[in-house]
Design a protein around this motif. Structure first.
Motif: not given
Length: 799
Positions: A47-48, A50, A149, A183-188, A191-192
């Motif tokens: 997680h994070n 990225y 994004s 876009d920042i991936p979901v696992n971060n 991410n929103d």
């Protein structure tokens, strides 16, 4: 030599197809569970990842002590920014103030979207290391700029170049697109972050934010930092921990302690107890890591048990090999080669099982895990995993089988001895100890979830809908909309509130009331509501009365909840006044006119917080709360509400949430853990049963002549079944007696984390024992009854 080992191993697999299927099938299931848990753990630990500066990025947290209890969180006051910039700038490479993540309406021509993001200071893109695809990296320099994004830019502009285009935010202000970032991936954690707008714009929009410039008690903001290259998180924390206390005497009574929470801990270690870091989701990483290891161990135990149980059939082979010169280490290599071949086949099937189940697992765990086909680290780890499992599963059989003396074996005088089967019995006990412990743990997790779900909520969440109010277009239209919604027949009552029904957005202190203890440091949840709030929620008034539009004085009235009444020490609060200690911005005394039933607005596992519901006379409504007409279908009601909404707001997306769904989300994490635990428990039991099935089959085959003799002498099917089953049932009972105290200790410790928790009942453990015995009986009975019904003539005719 190794080629010969593998050839012999292959022939043994083909010769004993039934045992091979059980061995490979059990190992494949165990390895599949270990693989999928490994992928999940890797996703959690990455997680994070990225963010390339993850190790240097942190969020400023603070702990405050009220009445001896320390609470910790990321909310900080706005003056802290200048305090850190002016006196401690050398400790930071970047320092960024930020709003909380919130949704805004974005309009471009006919398109209108609702997206989430933050107002942040100019250094935010550099601090986060955003990948800028178009435009300028320093895209927050102008007050009317916006960074989008990639997905939001595409949704608004399609194939047009977004740079320089103007979008209208909340139908209120024009913003020029200055940059588009990946876009920042979901696992971060971010991410929103679908848009970023300048901090200066945030300051210009709201008067209360401007006024907060010197308000040390107003903890309504966030601060992210990147520490300087020549320092560490611990050193910076030690340097800044007393800054707030040193710079402001008024807040010193709460002993505010600042510290940095590194980005690497935001997801896995973000829980605090009494000011100390106390873990977080990392406990689930450990939990599933242990589950995966134990499930794999169960599969390996099956292999060990079946291999050693069949030792007599391999004894002559071992004797002949030793008599013609084979050394013990060569035999060990041979049996480990067989183990490797079985594990390799099992791993292939395990990968197939993972591929087939990965989508379902992602849906269950709310993940987006992909199988790492192109990751050399994964395949290197897989090879080590196969080798480790081969050694784990094959070491004991290899050492055991290679220890036979050739003279005894070939003479037929090898006696297995009284305790020859003891290792197998120990392994069976270990298997079922783990399985029973899994059963007990899963039942308790599910029971705790249901215990919280069945807790009285305090209001009627069924048929209650929330509509967010995010635009100035809504200003002054509450009464008009309420009248039209009621007239439409789709709504029976409507209210407005400054916080959503399922959350608390504001906490306040600095109040006085009659009987307040000297030195008492109050902390009260604060929600501004319209007079219809209690009616729309079906919230019960337990003392006094509700707000009424007929009384002009109610604009300075409040309702309190039952917990607040006890918290404030008021036995008869009606008519009492609450006053404000704030000399600079005082409000008129607030009269308590009613006490409402406690309602759960935060975690259903925590006590209800003391709260005040104030009359909304300034139009601070952030949500409309609509009670749907129960005599019509929900779809019909929503369609009608949308039609009325669009008549007034054609350019604003119609958004709504069912409150019962929002409330249900509070159980989502625990439910996912409970469901995953149940799935892994079922697989653990299945693997144990596979081993028990194979072992029973072998014992029945080994004792077929004895069974034949007993049948000839008049033994019934029940007698034979009892003979074959009782030993296994004894082992399972021993497992239960070992598993129960272990499970009680572990699960009782887990439950201590929840103030509102279930009590461990004796029937949970009895249920696990009965379940384990029933599973054992079903597994053993098939082979036992099959052996008992076999014609004794066929069993004895070889003699």
């Amino acid at each position: 030599m190794y080629r010969n080992y593998l050839k012999v191993a292959w022939r043994n697999l083909l010769k004993n197809k039934g045992y091979s299927v059980i061995n490979i099938g059990g190992l494949a299931l165990g390895m599949a569970v270990a693989l999928i848990i490994g992928l999940w753990i890797n996703d959690e630990l990455s997680h994070n990842d990225y963010f390339s500066k993850k190790e240097r990025i942190a969020q400023v947290f603070q702990s405050q002590t009220l009445n001896g209890e320390t609470s910790t969180g990321p909310a900080i006051p706005r003056p802290l920014e200048m305090g850190l910039r002016e006196g401690y700038a050398d400790n930071f490479k970047h320092l960024v103030m930020s709003s909380w993540n919130n949704a805004v309406y974005l309009n471009y021509k006919e398109k209108s979207l609702s997206r989430r993001g933050n107002f942040m200071q100019e250094e935010a893109p550099e601090l986060l290391g955003l990948n800028i695809l178009k435009g300028e990296k320093n895209g927050l320099r102008k007050i009317n700029s916006i960074m989008l994004s990639e997905s939001v830019a595409h949704a608004l502009f399609g194939d047009e170049d977004p740079i320089g285009k103007v979008v209208k935010a909340n139908s209120q202000y024009d913003m020029e697109v200055t940059a588009v970032y990946e876009d920042i991936p979901v696992n971060n954690s971010f991410n929103d972050l679908e848009y970023i707008m300048p901090w200066e714009k945030y300051l210009s929009l709201f008067e209360w934010i401007k006024n907060a410039e010197d308000q040390w008690g107003n903890n309504s903001f966030q601060m992210f930092v990147q520490i300087a290259d020549n320092t560490s998180m611990e050193k910076v924390t030690e340097t800044i921990k007393d800054v707030k206390k040193d710079l402001n005497e008024e807040t010193a009574e709460f002993n505010p302690q600042l510290f940095l929470l590194p980005m690497k801990d935001w997801y896995l270690r973000n829980n605090f107890e009494n000011g100390k870091q106390s873990g977080g989701r990392i406990k689930y990483v450990w939990l599933f890591g242990i589950i995966g290891a134990f499930v794999l161990l169960l599969a390996c135990i099956n292999f060990m048990n079946l291999s050693t149980a069949r030792s007599e059939k391999r004894a002559k082979e071992v004797g002949i090999r030793k008599s013609i010169g084979s050394q013990r280490k060569q035999l060990i290599y041979q049996f480990l080669s067989e183990s490797f071949l079985v594990v390799l086949f099992a791993y292939g099937w395990a990968v197939l099982i993972v591929l087939l189940s990965l989508n379902a697992f992602n849906d269950l765990a709310r993940k987006e895990i992909e199988f790492p086909w192109d990751n050399p680290v994964f395949w290197g780890t897989s090879l080590l995993f196969v080798l480790f499992t081969s050694l784990l599963a094959g070491s004991y059989p290899a050492l055991y089988l290679s220890s036979f003396r050739p003279v005894d074996v070939l003479k037929g005088t090898m006696v297995t001895g009284k305790y020859a089967g003891l290792p197998r019995k120990i392994l069976v006990v270990l298997q079922f100890t783990v399985s029973v412990a899994f059963i007990i743990g899963t039942v308790i997790v599910m029971q705790q979830i249901n215990h919280a779900k069945n807790r009285p909520v305090g209001y009627d969440k069924e048929g209650l809908v929330q509509i967010p109010v995010m635009s100035r277009d809504f200003d002054g239209k509450y009464d008009l909309l309420r009248n039209e919604f009621l007239a439409s027949g789709a709504v029976v009552e409507m209210s407005g509130s400054s916080s959503p029904t399922t959350e608390i957005w504001s906490n306040r202190g600095g109040y006085n009331w009659e009987g307040k203890p000297e030195g008492f440091q109050e902390d009260l949840a604060w929600t501004e509501v319209t007079p219809e709030y209690a009616k729309s929620l079906n919230l019960k008034i337990v003392k006094g009365r509700d707000f009424s539009r007929e009384f002009a004085s109610d604009s300075n009235a409040v309702l309190i909840n039952e917990t607040a009444m006890k918290y404030m020490g008021l036995t008869d609060p009606i008519g009492k006044f609450i006053t404000d200690d704030d000399i600079e911005d005082p409000f008129p005394p607030l009269k308590i006119i009613g006490v409402v039933q406690d309602m759960i607005t935060q975690s259903p596992y925590e006590p209800v917080k003391q709260g005040i519901y104030a009359y909304d006379k300034h139009g601070n409504t952030s949500f409309y709360n609509l009670r749907l007409n129960p005599d019509q279908s929900a779809n019909e009601n929503i369609s009608t509400i949308e039609r009325v909404f669009k008549e007034h707001f054609p350019d604003i997306p119609f958004q709504y949430d069912f409150v019962d769904s929002e409330y249900g989300e509070k159980f989502a994490a625990e439910e996912r853990i409970g469901t995953l635990s149940a799935v892994f428990t079922a697989l653990a039991i299945l693997i144990s049963c596979l081993g028990l099935f194979g072992l029973t089959s072998f014992v029945a085959e080994q004792r077929q002549k004895e069974i034949g003799v007993r049948k000839v002498l008049g033994a019934s099917t029940f007698n034979v079944w009892n003979m074959l089953s009782k030993d296994f049932l004894k082992l399972v009972l021993i497992s239960c007696f070992i598993a129960i105290p272990i499970s009680y200790y572990v699960m009782n410790g887990w439950l201590q984390e929840y103030p509102y928790r279930v009590i461990l009942e004796w029937w949970i453990f009895l249920l696990a024992v009965v379940g384990a015995l029933a599973i054992t009986i079903l597994t053993v009975s098939f082979q036992a009854i099959k052996a008992a019904n076999k014609n004794p003539v066929k069993s004895l005719r070889t003699e």
